[in-house]
Design a protein around this motif. Structure first.
Motif, PDB file in Angstrom:
ATOM      1  N   GLY A  63       0.808  -1.209   0.000  1.00 54.09           N
ATOM      2  CA  GLY A  63       0.000   0.000   0.000  1.00 54.09           C
ATOM      3  C   GLY A  63       0.842   1.260   0.000  1.00 54.09           C
ATOM      4  O   GLY A  63       0.532   2.232  -0.687  1.00 54.09           O
ATOM      5  N   MET A  64       1.917   1.246   0.801  1.00 54.62           N
ATOM      6  CA  MET A  64       2.806   2.393   0.837  1.00 54.62           C
ATOM      7  C   MET A  64       3.447   2.632  -0.519  1.00 54.62           C
ATOM      8  O   MET A  64       3.548   3.773  -0.993  1.00 54.62           O
ATOM      9  CB  MET A  64       3.877   2.188   1.907  1.00 54.62           C
ATOM     10  N   MET A  65       3.891   1.552  -1.189  1.00 52.10           N
ATOM     11  CA  MET A  65       4.512   1.686  -2.510  1.00 52.10           C
ATOM     12  C   MET A  65       3.494   2.189  -3.538  1.00 52.10           C
ATOM     13  O   MET A  65       3.825   2.997  -4.408  1.00 52.10           O
ATOM     14  CB  MET A  65       5.101   0.345  -2.938  1.00 52.10           C
ATOM     15  N   SER A  66       2.253   1.734  -3.421  1.00 49.92           N
ATOM     16  CA  SER A  66       1.223   2.169  -4.363  1.00 49.92           C
ATOM     17  C   SER A  66       0.942   3.656  -4.212  1.00 49.92           C
ATOM     18  O   SER A  66       0.799   4.379  -5.208  1.00 49.92           O
ATOM     19  CB  SER A  66      -0.056   1.360  -4.132  1.00 49.92           C
ATOM     20  N   ARG A  71       1.514   9.245  -6.181  1.00 48.01           N
ATOM     21  CA  ARG A  71       1.971  10.632  -6.026  1.00 48.01           C
ATOM     22  C   ARG A  71       2.931  11.016  -7.140  1.00 48.01           C
ATOM     23  O   ARG A  71       2.836  12.116  -7.701  1.00 48.01           O
ATOM     24  CB  ARG A  71       2.642  10.816  -4.662  1.00 48.01           C
ATOM     25  N   ASP A  72       3.864  10.108  -7.463  1.00 47.63           N
ATOM     26  CA  ASP A  72       4.818  10.397  -8.542  1.00 47.63           C
ATOM     27  C   ASP A  72       4.105  10.555  -9.878  1.00 47.63           C
ATOM     28  O   ASP A  72       4.442  11.440 -10.678  1.00 47.63           O
ATOM     29  CB  ASP A  72       5.864   9.283  -8.633  1.00 47.63           C
ATOM     30  N   SER A  73       3.105   9.705 -10.129  1.00 49.29           N
ATOM     31  CA  SER A  73       2.366   9.781 -11.388  1.00 49.29           C
ATOM     32  C   SER A  73       1.623  11.100 -11.507  1.00 49.29           C
ATOM     33  O   SER A  73       1.591  11.726 -12.575  1.00 49.29           O
ATOM     34  CB  SER A  73       1.394   8.603 -11.493  1.00 49.29           C
ATOM     35  N   LYS A  74       1.022  11.547 -10.391  1.00 49.10           N
ATOM     36  CA  LYS A  74       0.304  12.817 -10.406  1.00 49.10           C
ATOM     37  C   LYS A  74       1.258  13.979 -10.660  1.00 49.10           C
ATOM     38  O   LYS A  74       0.935  14.909 -11.402  1.00 49.10           O
ATOM     39  CB  LYS A  74      -0.421  13.013  -9.082  1.00 49.10           C
ATOM     40  N   ALA A  75       2.443  13.907 -10.052  1.00 51.67           N
ATOM     41  CA  ALA A  75       3.418  14.981 -10.247  1.00 51.67           C
ATOM     42  C   ALA A  75       3.887  15.036 -11.701  1.00 51.67           C
ATOM     43  O   ALA A  75       4.027  16.119 -12.285  1.00 51.67           O
ATOM     44  CB  ALA A  75       4.608  14.786  -9.316  1.00 51.67           C
TER      45      ALA A  75
END
Length: 510
Positions: A63-66, A71-75
Protein backbone atom coordinates in the motif's frame (compact mmCIF):
# COMPACT_ATOMS: atom_id res chain seq x y z
CA UNK A 1 5.91 -20.15 8.83
CA UNK A 2 5.89 -20.14 12.65
CA UNK A 3 2.98 -18.39 14.35
CA UNK A 4 5.38 -16.06 16.18
CA UNK A 5 6.90 -14.89 12.89
CA UNK A 6 3.42 -14.34 11.37
CA UNK A 7 2.38 -12.31 14.40
CA UNK A 8 5.51 -10.15 14.12
CA UNK A 9 4.90 -9.46 10.43
CA UNK A 10 1.26 -8.53 11.12
CA UNK A 11 2.42 -5.98 13.72
CA UNK A 12 4.91 -4.47 11.26
CA UNK A 13 2.24 -4.09 8.55
CA UNK A 14 3.62 -6.54 5.98
CA UNK A 15 0.59 -8.91 6.36
CA UNK A 16 -2.94 -7.79 7.11
CA UNK A 17 -4.66 -9.35 10.11
CA UNK A 18 -6.81 -12.29 8.83
CA UNK A 19 -8.99 -12.38 11.98
CA UNK A 20 -10.73 -9.07 12.55
CA UNK A 21 -11.37 -8.32 16.17
CA UNK A 22 -14.75 -7.13 17.41
CA UNK A 23 -13.27 -5.28 20.34
CA UNK A 24 -10.50 -2.76 20.38
CA UNK A 25 -7.46 -3.16 22.54
CA UNK A 26 -4.77 -0.65 23.47
CA UNK A 27 -2.21 -2.43 21.34
CA UNK A 28 -4.19 -2.62 18.05
CA UNK A 29 -6.79 -0.57 16.20
CA UNK A 30 -8.91 -2.44 13.64
CA UNK A 31 -10.59 -0.66 10.75
CA UNK A 32 -12.09 -3.56 8.84
CA UNK A 33 -15.08 -4.09 11.14
CA UNK A 34 -16.66 -1.56 13.48
CA UNK A 35 -19.49 -2.35 15.87
CA UNK A 36 -21.85 -0.06 17.76
CA UNK A 37 -24.74 -0.68 20.16
CA UNK A 38 -28.18 0.11 18.67
CA UNK A 39 -30.38 2.51 20.65
CA UNK A 40 -33.80 4.01 20.22
CA UNK A 41 -34.51 7.72 20.06
CA UNK A 42 -36.01 7.60 23.54
CA UNK A 43 -32.91 6.17 25.06
CA UNK A 44 -29.87 8.30 25.67
CA UNK A 45 -26.95 7.66 23.37
CA UNK A 46 -24.04 5.77 24.81
CA UNK A 47 -20.99 7.76 25.72
CA UNK A 48 -18.57 8.13 22.79
CA UNK A 49 -15.80 5.57 22.75
CA UNK A 50 -12.42 6.75 21.62
CA UNK A 51 -10.37 4.32 19.64
CA UNK A 52 -6.85 3.86 20.86
CA UNK A 53 -4.35 5.45 18.57
CA UNK A 54 -1.02 4.10 17.51
CA UNK A 55 1.94 6.14 16.30
CA UNK A 56 1.96 4.67 12.79
CA UNK A 57 -0.98 3.57 10.58
CA UNK A 58 -1.45 -0.14 10.01
CA UNK A 59 -0.49 -0.02 6.34
CA UNK A 60 1.07 -2.74 4.26
CA UNK A 61 4.29 -2.26 2.35
CA UNK A 62 2.44 -2.76 -0.94
CA UNK A 63 0.00 0.00 0.00
CA UNK A 64 2.81 2.39 0.84
CA UNK A 65 4.51 1.69 -2.51
CA UNK A 66 1.22 2.17 -4.36
CA UNK A 67 0.61 5.54 -2.74
CA UNK A 68 4.14 6.71 -3.55
CA UNK A 69 3.75 5.59 -7.18
CA UNK A 70 0.42 7.42 -7.37
CA UNK A 71 1.97 10.63 -6.03
CA UNK A 72 4.82 10.40 -8.54
CA UNK A 73 2.37 9.78 -11.39
CA UNK A 74 0.30 12.82 -10.41
CA UNK A 75 3.42 14.98 -10.25
CA UNK A 76 4.56 13.81 -13.69
CA UNK A 77 1.13 14.39 -15.17
CA UNK A 78 0.94 17.86 -13.65
CA UNK A 79 4.36 18.75 -15.05
CA UNK A 80 3.38 17.46 -18.47
CA UNK A 81 0.21 19.59 -18.48
CA UNK A 82 2.20 22.72 -17.61
CA UNK A 83 4.67 21.95 -20.40
CA UNK A 84 1.86 21.48 -22.92
CA UNK A 85 0.32 24.78 -21.85
CA UNK A 86 3.60 26.62 -22.41
CA UNK A 87 4.11 24.93 -25.79
CA UNK A 88 0.61 25.93 -26.86
CA UNK A 89 1.40 29.51 -25.88
CA UNK A 90 4.58 29.43 -28.00
CA UNK A 91 2.66 28.05 -30.99
CA UNK A 92 0.10 30.84 -30.72
CA UNK A 93 2.92 33.37 -30.55
CA UNK A 94 4.47 31.76 -33.62
CA UNK A 95 1.30 32.33 -35.62
CA UNK A 96 1.10 35.95 -34.50
CA UNK A 97 4.73 36.72 -35.38
CA UNK A 98 4.58 35.04 -38.79
CA UNK A 99 1.54 37.04 -39.86
CA UNK A 100 2.13 40.41 -38.17
CA UNK A 101 5.92 40.82 -38.13
CA UNK A 102 6.85 38.91 -41.26
CA UNK A 103 3.63 39.28 -43.28
CA UNK A 104 3.64 35.60 -44.13
CA UNK A 105 0.72 33.37 -44.82
CA UNK A 106 0.44 29.72 -43.96
CA UNK A 107 3.63 27.81 -43.47
CA UNK A 108 5.30 25.78 -46.18
CA UNK A 109 7.38 23.58 -43.85
CA UNK A 110 5.96 21.02 -41.47
CA UNK A 111 8.44 20.84 -38.59
CA UNK A 112 8.04 18.04 -36.04
CA UNK A 113 10.05 17.79 -32.85
CA UNK A 114 10.11 14.41 -31.08
CA UNK A 115 11.37 13.90 -27.53
CA UNK A 116 13.21 10.84 -26.27
CA UNK A 117 10.02 9.50 -24.68
CA UNK A 118 8.07 9.84 -27.95
CA UNK A 119 6.26 13.14 -27.24
CA UNK A 120 5.69 14.90 -30.59
CA UNK A 121 5.01 18.54 -31.37
CA UNK A 122 4.33 19.65 -34.97
CA UNK A 123 4.18 23.21 -36.24
CA UNK A 124 3.81 24.93 -39.59
CA UNK A 125 6.76 27.23 -40.20
CA UNK A 126 8.26 29.06 -43.16
CA UNK A 127 11.21 28.03 -45.29
CA UNK A 128 12.24 31.65 -45.77
CA UNK A 129 12.59 32.28 -42.04
CA UNK A 130 14.33 28.99 -41.28
CA UNK A 131 16.79 29.41 -44.14
CA UNK A 132 17.66 32.99 -43.23
CA UNK A 133 18.12 32.33 -39.53
CA UNK A 134 19.62 28.83 -39.37
CA UNK A 135 22.47 27.43 -41.40
CA UNK A 136 21.31 23.94 -40.43
CA UNK A 137 17.84 24.44 -41.95
CA UNK A 138 19.27 26.34 -44.92
CA UNK A 139 21.33 23.30 -45.84
CA UNK A 140 18.53 20.82 -45.32
CA UNK A 141 15.88 22.84 -47.18
CA UNK A 142 18.15 23.80 -50.09
CA UNK A 143 18.02 20.25 -51.39
CA UNK A 144 14.49 20.90 -52.70
CA UNK A 145 14.23 24.18 -54.61
CA UNK A 146 10.85 23.77 -56.28
CA UNK A 147 8.48 26.61 -55.48
CA UNK A 148 5.19 25.77 -53.89
CA UNK A 149 6.40 22.41 -52.65
CA UNK A 150 5.87 21.73 -48.94
CA UNK A 151 8.69 20.33 -46.87
CA UNK A 152 8.59 18.01 -43.91
CA UNK A 153 11.38 18.11 -41.33
CA UNK A 154 11.56 15.98 -38.21
CA UNK A 155 14.03 16.38 -35.35
CA UNK A 156 14.17 13.28 -33.18
CA UNK A 157 15.67 12.35 -29.81
CA UNK A 158 15.32 15.87 -28.39
CA UNK A 159 16.18 16.42 -24.75
CA UNK A 160 13.57 19.15 -24.29
CA UNK A 161 10.83 19.68 -26.86
CA UNK A 162 9.71 22.92 -25.23
CA UNK A 163 13.14 24.52 -25.69
CA UNK A 164 13.24 23.52 -29.38
CA UNK A 165 9.81 25.06 -29.97
CA UNK A 166 10.80 28.27 -28.16
CA UNK A 167 14.01 28.49 -30.20
CA UNK A 168 11.99 28.33 -33.41
CA UNK A 169 9.78 31.12 -32.09
CA UNK A 170 12.92 33.19 -31.40
CA UNK A 171 13.75 32.99 -35.12
CA UNK A 172 10.66 35.08 -35.80
CA UNK A 173 11.58 37.71 -33.18
CA UNK A 174 13.16 41.01 -34.21
CA UNK A 175 14.63 41.84 -30.77
CA UNK A 176 16.06 38.68 -29.27
CA UNK A 177 17.90 40.47 -26.48
CA UNK A 178 14.70 42.07 -25.24
CA UNK A 179 12.95 38.72 -25.50
CA UNK A 180 15.46 37.11 -23.10
CA UNK A 181 15.10 39.75 -20.37
CA UNK A 182 13.71 38.15 -17.23
CA UNK A 183 14.68 34.59 -18.15
CA UNK A 184 16.85 32.55 -15.81
CA UNK A 185 20.36 31.39 -16.61
CA UNK A 186 19.41 27.71 -16.94
CA UNK A 187 16.73 28.51 -19.49
CA UNK A 188 19.11 30.63 -21.59
CA UNK A 189 21.74 27.90 -21.46
CA UNK A 190 19.20 25.44 -22.87
CA UNK A 191 18.30 27.92 -25.64
CA UNK A 192 21.99 28.43 -26.37
CA UNK A 193 22.57 24.70 -26.70
CA UNK A 194 19.70 24.30 -29.19
CA UNK A 195 20.71 27.45 -31.11
CA UNK A 196 24.23 26.04 -31.47
CA UNK A 197 22.85 22.67 -32.61
CA UNK A 198 20.80 24.21 -35.44
CA UNK A 199 23.44 26.91 -36.13
CA UNK A 200 21.10 29.79 -35.27
CA UNK A 201 23.80 32.48 -35.10
CA UNK A 202 21.56 35.35 -33.95
CA UNK A 203 20.25 33.14 -31.14
CA UNK A 204 23.78 32.19 -30.12
CA UNK A 205 24.87 35.84 -30.00
CA UNK A 206 21.83 36.92 -28.00
CA UNK A 207 22.27 34.12 -25.46
CA UNK A 208 25.95 34.96 -25.04
CA UNK A 209 25.15 38.65 -24.58
CA UNK A 210 22.62 37.72 -21.91
CA UNK A 211 25.12 35.47 -20.09
CA UNK A 212 27.76 38.19 -20.21
CA UNK A 213 25.41 40.75 -18.66
CA UNK A 214 23.69 38.85 -15.82
CA UNK A 215 25.21 37.62 -12.53
CA UNK A 216 25.68 33.88 -11.97
CA UNK A 217 25.37 31.80 -8.87
CA UNK A 218 28.22 29.38 -8.19
CA UNK A 219 26.16 26.45 -9.50
CA UNK A 220 25.20 28.42 -12.61
CA UNK A 221 28.82 29.36 -13.17
CA UNK A 222 29.81 25.70 -13.30
CA UNK A 223 27.04 25.02 -15.83
CA UNK A 224 28.00 28.01 -17.99
CA UNK A 225 31.67 27.00 -18.12
CA UNK A 226 30.81 23.36 -18.80
CA UNK A 227 28.45 24.16 -21.67
CA UNK A 228 30.73 26.73 -23.31
CA UNK A 229 33.65 24.33 -23.22
CA UNK A 230 31.40 21.64 -24.71
CA UNK A 231 30.09 23.85 -27.52
CA UNK A 232 33.55 25.18 -28.47
CA UNK A 233 32.25 28.52 -29.75
CA UNK A 234 35.79 29.93 -29.62
CA UNK A 235 35.99 33.71 -30.18
CA UNK A 236 32.31 34.44 -29.61
CA UNK A 237 32.39 33.28 -26.00
CA UNK A 238 35.49 35.27 -24.97
CA UNK A 239 33.48 38.15 -23.52
CA UNK A 240 31.40 35.77 -21.41
CA UNK A 241 34.47 34.12 -19.92
CA UNK A 242 36.26 37.35 -19.05
CA UNK A 243 34.85 37.26 -15.52
CA UNK A 244 36.43 33.87 -14.77
CA UNK A 245 39.54 33.77 -16.95
CA UNK A 246 42.71 34.93 -15.23
CA UNK A 247 45.94 36.03 -16.83
CA UNK A 248 48.84 33.59 -16.70
CA UNK A 249 50.20 34.26 -13.23
CA UNK A 250 53.75 34.14 -11.98
CA UNK A 251 54.85 33.43 -8.44
CA UNK A 252 56.07 37.03 -8.08
CA UNK A 253 52.72 38.53 -9.08
CA UNK A 254 50.81 36.08 -6.86
CA UNK A 255 53.03 36.74 -3.84
CA UNK A 256 52.58 40.46 -4.33
CA UNK A 257 48.77 40.09 -4.24
CA UNK A 258 48.82 37.88 -1.15
CA UNK A 259 51.27 40.21 0.59
CA UNK A 260 49.00 43.21 0.00
CA UNK A 261 45.92 41.35 1.20
CA UNK A 262 47.47 39.90 4.35
CA UNK A 263 49.31 43.11 5.20
CA UNK A 264 46.09 45.05 4.80
CA UNK A 265 44.35 42.78 7.30
CA UNK A 266 47.22 42.98 9.81
CA UNK A 267 47.29 46.78 9.65
CA UNK A 268 43.52 47.36 9.61
CA UNK A 269 42.33 50.13 11.91
CA UNK A 270 38.78 48.86 12.41
CA UNK A 271 38.87 45.83 14.75
CA UNK A 272 35.51 44.43 13.65
CA UNK A 273 36.43 44.59 9.97
CA UNK A 274 39.84 43.06 10.74
CA UNK A 275 38.22 40.09 12.51
CA UNK A 276 35.74 39.56 9.68
CA UNK A 277 38.45 39.63 7.01
CA UNK A 278 40.64 37.25 9.01
CA UNK A 279 37.77 34.78 9.16
CA UNK A 280 37.05 35.18 5.45
CA UNK A 281 40.64 34.80 4.26
CA UNK A 282 41.27 31.84 6.56
CA UNK A 283 38.22 30.09 5.11
CA UNK A 284 39.25 30.85 1.54
CA UNK A 285 42.78 29.59 2.13
CA UNK A 286 41.37 26.31 3.46
CA UNK A 287 39.20 25.66 0.43
CA UNK A 288 40.42 22.77 -1.70
CA UNK A 289 40.63 23.04 -5.44
CA UNK A 290 39.39 20.18 -7.63
CA UNK A 291 42.61 20.43 -9.60
CA UNK A 292 45.25 20.77 -6.89
CA UNK A 293 48.04 21.24 -9.45
CA UNK A 294 46.39 24.42 -10.79
CA UNK A 295 45.78 25.93 -7.36
CA UNK A 296 47.63 29.16 -6.57
CA UNK A 297 48.36 29.38 -2.84
CA UNK A 298 50.07 31.75 -0.46
CA UNK A 299 53.79 31.06 -0.25
CA UNK A 300 55.76 30.11 2.83
CA UNK A 301 58.12 33.06 2.29
CA UNK A 302 55.27 35.58 2.46
CA UNK A 303 53.89 34.08 5.67
CA UNK A 304 57.27 34.04 7.42
CA UNK A 305 58.03 37.57 6.21
CA UNK A 306 54.86 38.74 7.94
CA UNK A 307 55.70 36.70 11.05
CA UNK A 308 59.07 38.45 11.35
CA UNK A 309 57.34 41.80 10.94
CA UNK A 310 54.93 40.99 13.81
CA UNK A 311 57.81 39.79 16.02
CA UNK A 312 59.69 43.04 15.47
CA UNK A 313 56.57 45.03 16.34
CA UNK A 314 56.09 43.01 19.53
CA UNK A 315 59.68 43.65 20.64
CA UNK A 316 59.24 47.41 20.10
CA UNK A 317 55.91 47.48 21.93
CA UNK A 318 57.22 45.49 24.91
CA UNK A 319 60.32 47.67 25.10
CA UNK A 320 58.13 50.75 25.23
CA UNK A 321 55.82 49.17 27.81
CA UNK A 322 58.77 48.30 30.07
CA UNK A 323 59.85 51.94 30.14
CA UNK A 324 56.37 53.38 30.51
CA UNK A 325 55.25 55.04 33.71
CA UNK A 326 52.08 53.42 35.08
CA UNK A 327 50.51 56.87 35.53
CA UNK A 328 50.59 57.69 31.81
CA UNK A 329 47.21 58.03 30.17
CA UNK A 330 48.16 56.27 26.91
CA UNK A 331 49.09 52.93 28.43
CA UNK A 332 45.71 51.53 27.35
CA UNK A 333 46.60 52.33 23.74
CA UNK A 334 49.90 50.48 24.07
CA UNK A 335 48.17 47.53 25.72
CA UNK A 336 45.75 47.32 22.79
CA UNK A 337 48.66 47.50 20.32
CA UNK A 338 50.43 44.56 22.01
CA UNK A 339 47.22 42.53 22.02
CA UNK A 340 46.63 43.28 18.34
CA UNK A 341 50.15 42.30 17.26
CA UNK A 342 49.88 39.08 19.30
CA UNK A 343 46.51 38.33 17.71
CA UNK A 344 47.99 38.97 14.25
CA UNK A 345 50.78 36.52 14.97
CA UNK A 346 48.29 33.92 16.22
CA UNK A 347 46.38 34.24 12.96
CA UNK A 348 49.52 33.75 10.88
CA UNK A 349 50.52 30.73 12.97
CA UNK A 350 47.05 29.25 12.40
CA UNK A 351 47.57 29.58 8.65
CA UNK A 352 51.04 28.04 8.90
CA UNK A 353 49.68 25.08 10.88
CA UNK A 354 46.83 24.58 8.42
CA UNK A 355 49.27 24.72 5.47
CA UNK A 356 51.69 22.34 7.27
CA UNK A 357 54.40 25.00 7.19
CA UNK A 358 54.74 25.64 10.94
CA UNK A 359 57.79 23.45 11.67
CA UNK A 360 60.24 26.32 11.19
CA UNK A 361 58.15 28.64 13.32
CA UNK A 362 58.64 26.42 16.39
CA UNK A 363 62.38 27.03 16.20
CA UNK A 364 61.81 30.72 15.38
CA UNK A 365 59.58 31.15 18.44
CA UNK A 366 61.96 29.19 20.67
CA UNK A 367 64.81 31.52 19.63
CA UNK A 368 62.98 34.68 20.76
CA UNK A 369 65.12 35.09 23.88
CA UNK A 370 64.94 38.88 23.82
CA UNK A 371 61.16 38.87 23.50
CA UNK A 372 60.85 36.35 26.34
CA UNK A 373 63.11 38.48 28.54
CA UNK A 374 61.03 41.60 27.87
CA UNK A 375 57.87 39.56 28.44
CA UNK A 376 58.94 38.68 31.98
CA UNK A 377 59.50 42.32 32.93
CA UNK A 378 56.16 43.88 32.09
CA UNK A 379 52.78 43.50 33.83
CA UNK A 380 50.73 40.42 32.95
CA UNK A 381 47.83 42.56 31.72
CA UNK A 382 49.99 43.69 28.78
CA UNK A 383 51.59 40.41 27.85
CA UNK A 384 49.19 37.49 28.37
CA UNK A 385 48.05 37.40 24.71
CA UNK A 386 51.61 36.52 23.70
CA UNK A 387 51.52 33.30 25.72
CA UNK A 388 48.59 32.11 23.63
CA UNK A 389 51.06 31.60 20.78
CA UNK A 390 52.98 29.10 22.92
CA UNK A 391 49.73 27.34 23.80
CA UNK A 392 48.80 27.31 20.12
CA UNK A 393 52.06 25.55 19.19
CA UNK A 394 51.77 23.01 22.01
CA UNK A 395 48.25 22.08 20.92
CA UNK A 396 49.44 21.54 17.33
CA UNK A 397 52.46 19.49 18.47
CA UNK A 398 50.25 17.43 20.76
CA UNK A 399 47.92 16.65 17.86
CA UNK A 400 50.76 15.70 15.54
CA UNK A 401 50.15 18.69 13.24
CA UNK A 402 53.72 19.95 13.74
CA UNK A 403 56.66 17.57 13.46
CA UNK A 404 59.90 18.97 14.87
CA UNK A 405 62.94 17.35 16.52
CA UNK A 406 63.03 16.75 20.26
CA UNK A 407 65.60 19.51 20.79
CA UNK A 408 63.27 22.07 19.18
CA UNK A 409 60.36 20.96 21.35
CA UNK A 410 62.45 21.17 24.52
CA UNK A 411 63.84 24.56 23.47
CA UNK A 412 60.31 25.85 22.93
CA UNK A 413 59.31 24.88 26.47
CA UNK A 414 62.57 26.11 27.97
CA UNK A 415 62.01 29.59 26.52
CA UNK A 416 58.27 30.04 26.97
CA UNK A 417 56.85 27.54 29.50
CA UNK A 418 57.42 29.76 32.56
CA UNK A 419 55.68 32.63 30.75
CA UNK A 420 52.74 30.35 29.94
CA UNK A 421 52.49 29.34 33.59
CA UNK A 422 52.46 32.94 34.80
CA UNK A 423 49.96 34.15 32.18
CA UNK A 424 47.58 31.19 32.34
CA UNK A 425 45.22 32.81 34.85
CA UNK A 426 44.93 35.98 32.79
CA UNK A 427 44.52 34.03 29.56
CA UNK A 428 41.50 32.21 30.96
CA UNK A 429 39.80 35.26 32.42
CA UNK A 430 40.49 37.75 29.64
CA UNK A 431 39.12 35.68 26.75
CA UNK A 432 36.20 33.29 26.52
CA UNK A 433 37.76 31.66 23.47
CA UNK A 434 40.58 30.14 25.55
CA UNK A 435 39.89 26.42 26.08
CA UNK A 436 41.59 25.44 29.33
CA UNK A 437 41.27 21.69 28.75
CA UNK A 438 42.61 21.96 25.21
CA UNK A 439 45.70 23.86 26.34
CA UNK A 440 46.35 21.42 29.19
CA UNK A 441 46.01 18.44 26.86
CA UNK A 442 48.33 19.95 24.25
CA UNK A 443 50.91 20.88 26.87
CA UNK A 444 50.77 17.40 28.42
CA UNK A 445 51.21 15.68 25.08
CA UNK A 446 54.13 17.94 24.13
CA UNK A 447 55.93 17.26 27.43
CA UNK A 448 55.45 13.50 27.06
CA UNK A 449 57.22 13.54 23.67
CA UNK A 450 60.48 14.56 25.36
CA UNK A 451 63.09 12.29 26.88
CA UNK A 452 62.26 10.85 30.29
CA UNK A 453 64.93 13.03 31.91
CA UNK A 454 63.46 16.18 30.32
CA UNK A 455 59.96 15.13 31.37
CA UNK A 456 61.20 14.78 34.94
CA UNK A 457 62.75 18.25 35.01
CA UNK A 458 59.62 19.93 33.64
CA UNK A 459 57.05 17.99 35.63
CA UNK A 460 58.82 18.28 39.00
CA UNK A 461 59.03 22.03 38.45
CA UNK A 462 55.31 22.12 37.60
CA UNK A 463 54.49 19.96 40.65
CA UNK A 464 55.87 22.49 43.13
CA UNK A 465 54.36 25.46 41.30
CA UNK A 466 50.92 23.83 41.09
CA UNK A 467 50.91 23.10 44.83
CA UNK A 468 51.30 26.82 45.50
CA UNK A 469 49.11 28.27 42.73
CA UNK A 470 46.42 25.64 42.11
CA UNK A 471 43.93 26.53 39.37
CA UNK A 472 45.97 29.56 38.35
CA UNK A 473 48.33 27.08 36.70
CA UNK A 474 47.52 24.57 33.94
CA UNK A 475 46.56 21.21 35.38
CA UNK A 476 48.76 18.63 33.63
CA UNK A 477 48.24 15.79 36.11
CA UNK A 478 47.75 13.35 33.25
CA UNK A 479 51.29 14.00 32.01
CA UNK A 480 52.55 13.64 35.58
CA UNK A 481 50.82 10.25 35.93
CA UNK A 482 52.29 8.96 32.66
CA UNK A 483 55.78 10.13 33.64
CA UNK A 484 55.40 8.48 37.07
CA UNK A 485 54.49 5.11 35.54
CA UNK A 486 57.31 5.36 33.03
CA UNK A 487 59.84 6.26 35.73
CA UNK A 488 58.80 3.99 38.62
CA UNK A 489 56.44 1.24 37.42
CA UNK A 490 57.16 0.34 33.82
CA UNK A 491 60.89 0.86 33.79
CA UNK A 492 62.49 0.09 30.47
CA UNK A 493 66.19 -0.65 30.51
CA UNK A 494 68.38 -0.80 27.46
CA UNK A 495 67.69 -4.07 25.66
CA UNK A 496 70.87 -6.14 25.55
CA UNK A 497 72.18 -7.15 22.16
CA UNK A 498 71.11 -10.73 21.60
CA UNK A 499 71.87 -10.84 17.91
CA UNK A 500 75.05 -12.94 18.35
CA UNK A 501 74.38 -16.63 18.61
CA UNK A 502 76.75 -18.85 20.58
CA UNK A 503 77.23 -22.36 19.26
CA UNK A 504 78.67 -25.08 21.45
CA UNK A 505 79.89 -28.28 19.87
CA UNK A 506 80.16 -31.44 21.94
CA UNK A 507 80.87 -35.00 21.08
CA UNK A 508 78.36 -37.61 22.12
CA UNK A 509 79.63 -41.07 22.89
CA UNK A 510 78.87 -43.54 20.16
Amino acid sequence: MASREVSAMIKQGFISDPTPSLSSSPSRTTSTITTSKLYTPSSSPPPPQTEPTRPFPNQTLFGMMSEEHLRDSKAIEESRKKTQTRIAKFLDELKTCSSNDWGLGSGDVRLTVVSRDGHRVSMDVHKRVLSEKSRFFAEKLSQRKEKGVSHTVEISECDDVEVYVETVVLMYSDDLKKRLIGENVNKVLALLQVSAAIMFDAGISSCLEYLEAVPWSEDEEEKVLSLLCQLELHGSMTEVLQRVLSEPSTSVRTDDIFLKLLSGVLQAKDDKARREMKTLISRLLREDSFDYNSRVDVSKDILYHLCHRCLCSLVLCLSEAMCMDSSRQDRGVLMAEIAREADNLQWLVDILIDKRMANDFVKLWADQKELAELHSKIPTMYRHEISRITAQLCIAIGRGNILVPKDSRFSLLSTWLDALYEDFRWMRRASRSVDKKLIEEGLSQTILTLSLRQQQVILLNWFHRFLNKGDDYPNIQRAFEVWWRRAFIRQYADVPDSSQMQITICNYPT
